[in-house]
Design a protein around this motif. Structure first.
Motif, short mmCIF file in Angstrom:
data_model
loop_
_atom_site.label_atom_id
_atom_site.label_comp_id
_atom_site.label_asym_id
_atom_site.label_seq_id
_atom_site.Cartn_x
_atom_site.Cartn_y
_atom_site.Cartn_z
N UNK A 279 40.83 29.22 44.74
CA UNK A 279 40.89 29.77 43.39
C UNK A 279 41.63 31.10 43.43
N UNK A 280 42.21 31.45 42.28
CA UNK A 280 42.84 32.75 42.08
C UNK A 280 42.14 33.44 40.92
N UNK B 299 41.44 36.34 37.93
CA UNK B 299 42.17 37.20 37.01
C UNK B 299 42.14 38.63 37.55
N UNK B 300 43.04 39.46 37.07
CA UNK B 300 43.10 40.83 37.59
C UNK B 300 41.79 41.57 37.31
N UNK B 301 41.26 41.41 36.10
CA UNK B 301 40.00 42.07 35.77
C UNK B 301 38.86 41.52 36.61
N UNK B 302 38.82 40.17 36.72
CA UNK B 302 37.77 39.57 37.53
C UNK B 302 37.85 39.97 38.99
N UNK B 303 39.08 40.08 39.51
CA UNK B 303 39.26 40.48 40.91
C UNK B 303 38.81 41.91 41.14
N UNK C 205 37.56 42.23 55.18
CA UNK C 205 38.45 43.34 55.52
C UNK C 205 39.40 43.66 54.37
N UNK C 206 39.93 42.61 53.73
CA UNK C 206 40.83 42.82 52.60
C UNK C 206 40.11 43.53 51.46
N UNK C 207 38.91 43.06 51.13
CA UNK C 207 38.16 43.65 50.02
C UNK C 207 37.74 45.08 50.33
N UNK C 208 37.53 45.38 51.59
CA UNK C 208 37.04 46.70 51.94
C UNK C 208 38.12 47.75 52.09
N UNK C 209 39.35 47.34 52.47
CA UNK C 209 40.39 48.33 52.78
C UNK C 209 41.62 48.25 51.89
N UNK D 212 45.61 43.02 42.57
CA UNK D 212 46.92 42.78 41.95
C UNK D 212 47.86 42.01 42.86
N UNK D 213 47.62 42.04 44.17
CA UNK D 213 48.54 41.39 45.10
C UNK D 213 48.14 39.96 45.45
N UNK D 214 46.91 39.77 45.89
CA UNK D 214 46.50 38.43 46.36
C UNK D 214 45.03 38.17 46.10
#
Length: 630
Positions: free
Chosen positions: A346-347, A349-353, A410-414, A420-422
């Motif tokens: 799943x991808x 939304x920007x707000x949801x992410x 790691x992505x979510x933390x740093x 906006x990217x992935x």
């Protein structure tokens, strides 16, 4: 010699008949008949089945091959779904030719000297001939093949093909004509949900109306909550059911779910002021009931138990509204390459992410103690104190529990630009069916409410019984035609008048069937009733034409014929307009089966007035006037 210029109406009738013939038995309609499911069963000591061009899925079973003269696949206590065609069923031989076997959640055991069967990541590819056998077990095979279309391109609905029909109201209540600002909708929704002690999804506030979909809420409780929110509402203002906007939303979502589930020919319509009718040909009741009663509410909850704590706190971190798109489902593999379930990419939304990333950081899922630490699944970090699990739920039921993956954590933390990217990740499921259901629910949206089947009607027609309805409908139509033909011959006692009249009546029905084939109209009993009505009204108009021309004295010239025909045509034209006006409300009002009757009757009247009845006038002119008189 007949002049084409003077008989262009006859030419137009012939063109319509040829086009209808091509639509019924030729390539014009190009209708997709869909698929139908059939079942075969292997049981006993040694029951076998011949398969061709098939793919077989095994769920939670063990599949073994033996070293007999022909390699044998033994399925013990397995449910096998076959997508392909079963060409032969015997007690002595069973082969899979140019097919493949995909095993999910099971074990594949192959002998070392097997050359034409390879097992890769629990998938068996068959290059030669292999026997499938049920050994001391019962194996049910469900296989799909193109639906039988018969000799024509006509499609048939619920009454004439069999299947399931569910007719029921939508669960809920609402109060309309309330005065509140659109900007207050979200806050009012949350406030009412808290007062009624229901989930926010069970309350909808928009366009001056408030709806509640939880059937446990009483009218008194609903009114009290509205009054506490500042509205001057009484119990007399409460309406059963849902608003028109919600009903249309439910119809669209259900139609999309049926289409994406692969049930061909299913339709969802409304009847009356609140009933929704779901008709799915060649489908079992349980299958359709699951579709209309499952709301498809997908949530991911963060379940956190702090180190040393005895209780777990659940926080909803993702809902269906946070999902922007989904990808193709597939198998989920562990660090060692082992299959550990299924997943749906799943991808967000920007707000949801952004909200998801913030909550994961605040709840500790991106910390070293939170990554991989879920006591429901185990894993490399499960021996740490506390527990950090991401729970996927579908309609409130737990589908899968997962720990936070190291890469995603790691992505979510740093990565401050992750939203906006992935903003992509995968939602886990225990099997392919659950993953597909999650994917469909996220794509079409969750139902605001579902059908209250306890207050509705569920019908099932066996396909064999529907075949009898087809035969009886044909017999009824023939009786109607022969009855009309008999009365016409008794009336005129002239073959040259009666035969063209009967031919014209049949031509109208034939063109109508061509119209049904081109438009993909699924014929039901209501359409058959319309066809019979068209026969009656059509012959009635033809009798008016014949009486006006033949019963008013001798027809000496073409001018006399035209004057009498024009006078008769004004009469039948006025009758046609009256019929169309009378039937038109049935085409846009929610009147259920009468819709099909009205559509066929209106189209039949238009075909009669514009094509067949003018052509009958030309035919009659050529029969009663000589070439010199014309």
């Amino acid at each position: 010699m007949i002049s084409l210029r003077e008989n262009w109406r006859i030419v137009m009738l012939v063109v319509f008949l040829l086009a209808s013939a091509l639509a019924l038995i030729g390539p014009i309609a190009q209708s997709d008949p869909g698929t139908q499911t059939e079942y075969a069963q292997l049981e006993g000591d040694d029951q076998q089945l011949t398969l061709e061009r098939s793919s077989i899925d095994f769920d939670n079973t063990t599949v073994e091959t033996t070293n007999e003269s022909t390699d044998t696949i033994v399925a013990s206590d397995a449910e096998i779904e076959v997508n392909g065609e079963i060409s032969e069923r015997t007690d002595s031989s069973a082969r899979v030719v140019n097919g493949s076997l995909t095993v999910t959640g099971g074990t594949v055991v192959t002998p070392e000297n097997t050359s034409d069967i390879t097992a890769t990541e629990q998938s068996i590819s068959i290059s030669g001939e292999t026997t499938l056998r049920a050994e001391n077990s019962t194996v049910t095979l469900a296989f799909e093949r193109p639906a039988d279309t018969g000799p024509t391109n006509l499609q048939y609905g619920f009454d004439l093909s069999g299947g399931t029909r569910i007719r029921a109201p939508l669960a809920g209540m609402y109060v309309s004509d309330l005065d509140f600002d659109r900007n207050q909708s979200s806050e009012l929704n949350r406030q009412l949900a808290d007062q009624l002690d229901v989930e926010p999804i069970d309350v909808r506030v928009r366009q001056g109306a408030v709806e509640v979909f939880d059937t446990n809420v009483t009218d008194e409780e609903f009114v009290s909550a509205l009054q506490a929110s500042g509205f001057n509402a009484t119990q007399d203002d409460v309406n059963d059911g849902v608003t028109e906007d919600t009903r249309e939303n439910v119809v669209n979502i259900l139609q999309s779910k049926i289409d994406r589930t692969g049930l061909s020919g299913g339709t969802v319509t409304t009847v009356g002021d609140g009933l929704v009718v779901v008709e799915v040909p060649n489908a079992e009741i349980d299958q359709v009931r699951d579709i209309v009663t499952d709301r498809g509410v997908v949530r991911i909850e963060a379940a956190v138990r702090e180190p040393g704590a005895n209780s777990t706190t659940n926080t909803t971190v993702i809902t269906g509204e946070d999902i922007a798109s989904t990808g193709q489902i597939g198998q989920r593999t562990g660090p060692g390459g082992e299959v550990s379930g299924w997943e749906a990419p799943v991808t967000l939304t920007e707000e949801g992410a952004q909200n998801f990333q913030q909550q994961m950081q605040e709840l500790g899922f991106t910390s070293p103690s939170g990554i991989g630490n879920c006591d429901l699944t185990g894993g490399p970090g499960a021996d740490q104190p506390g527990s950090y699990c991401l729970l996927t739920t579908l309609d409130g039921e737990l589908v899968r529990a997962n720990g936070m993956g190291g890469d995603l954590g790691a992505e979510l933390g740093t990565n401050d630009n992750w939203a906006t990217e992935s903003p992509t990740f995968t939602i886990g499921a225990s099997n392919a069916d659950e993953a597909q259901e999650i994917k469909i629910s996220l794509e079409v949206g969750s139902l605001p409410t579902n059908l209250d089947i306890s207050e509705g009607d569920v019908s099932y027609i066996q396909p064999s019984l529907a075949q009898e309805f087809k035969s009886l409908s044909l017999i009824t139509g023939l009786f109607a035609w022969f009855g009309v033909a008999g009365m016409v011959f008794l009336r005129y006692n002239k073959v040259r008048v009666a035969v063209p009249m009967i031919f014209t009546a049949i031509a109208e029905v034939f063109i109508l069937l061509g119209f049904a084939a081109v438009t993909g109209l699924a014929l039901d009993l209501s359409h058959i009733a319309g066809l019979i009505a068209v026969i009656g009204t059509g012959v009635d108009d033809l009798i008016i034409i014949a009486d006006e021309i033949l019963q008013q004295g001798e027809v000496a010239t073409g001018r006399v014929f035209q004057n009498r025909f024009r006078k008769a045509f004004w009469v039948i034209g006025a009758a046609a307009v009256t019929t169309i006006i009378a039937m038109s409300p049935l085409t846009f009002l929610s009147v259920g089966d009468l819709f099909g009757f009205a559509v066929v009757t209106i189209v039949g009247v238009l075909i009669g007035v514009l094509v067949t009845r003018p052509a009958y006038g030309d035919i009659l002119r050529n029969l009663v006037l000589s070439e010199d008189q014309q």
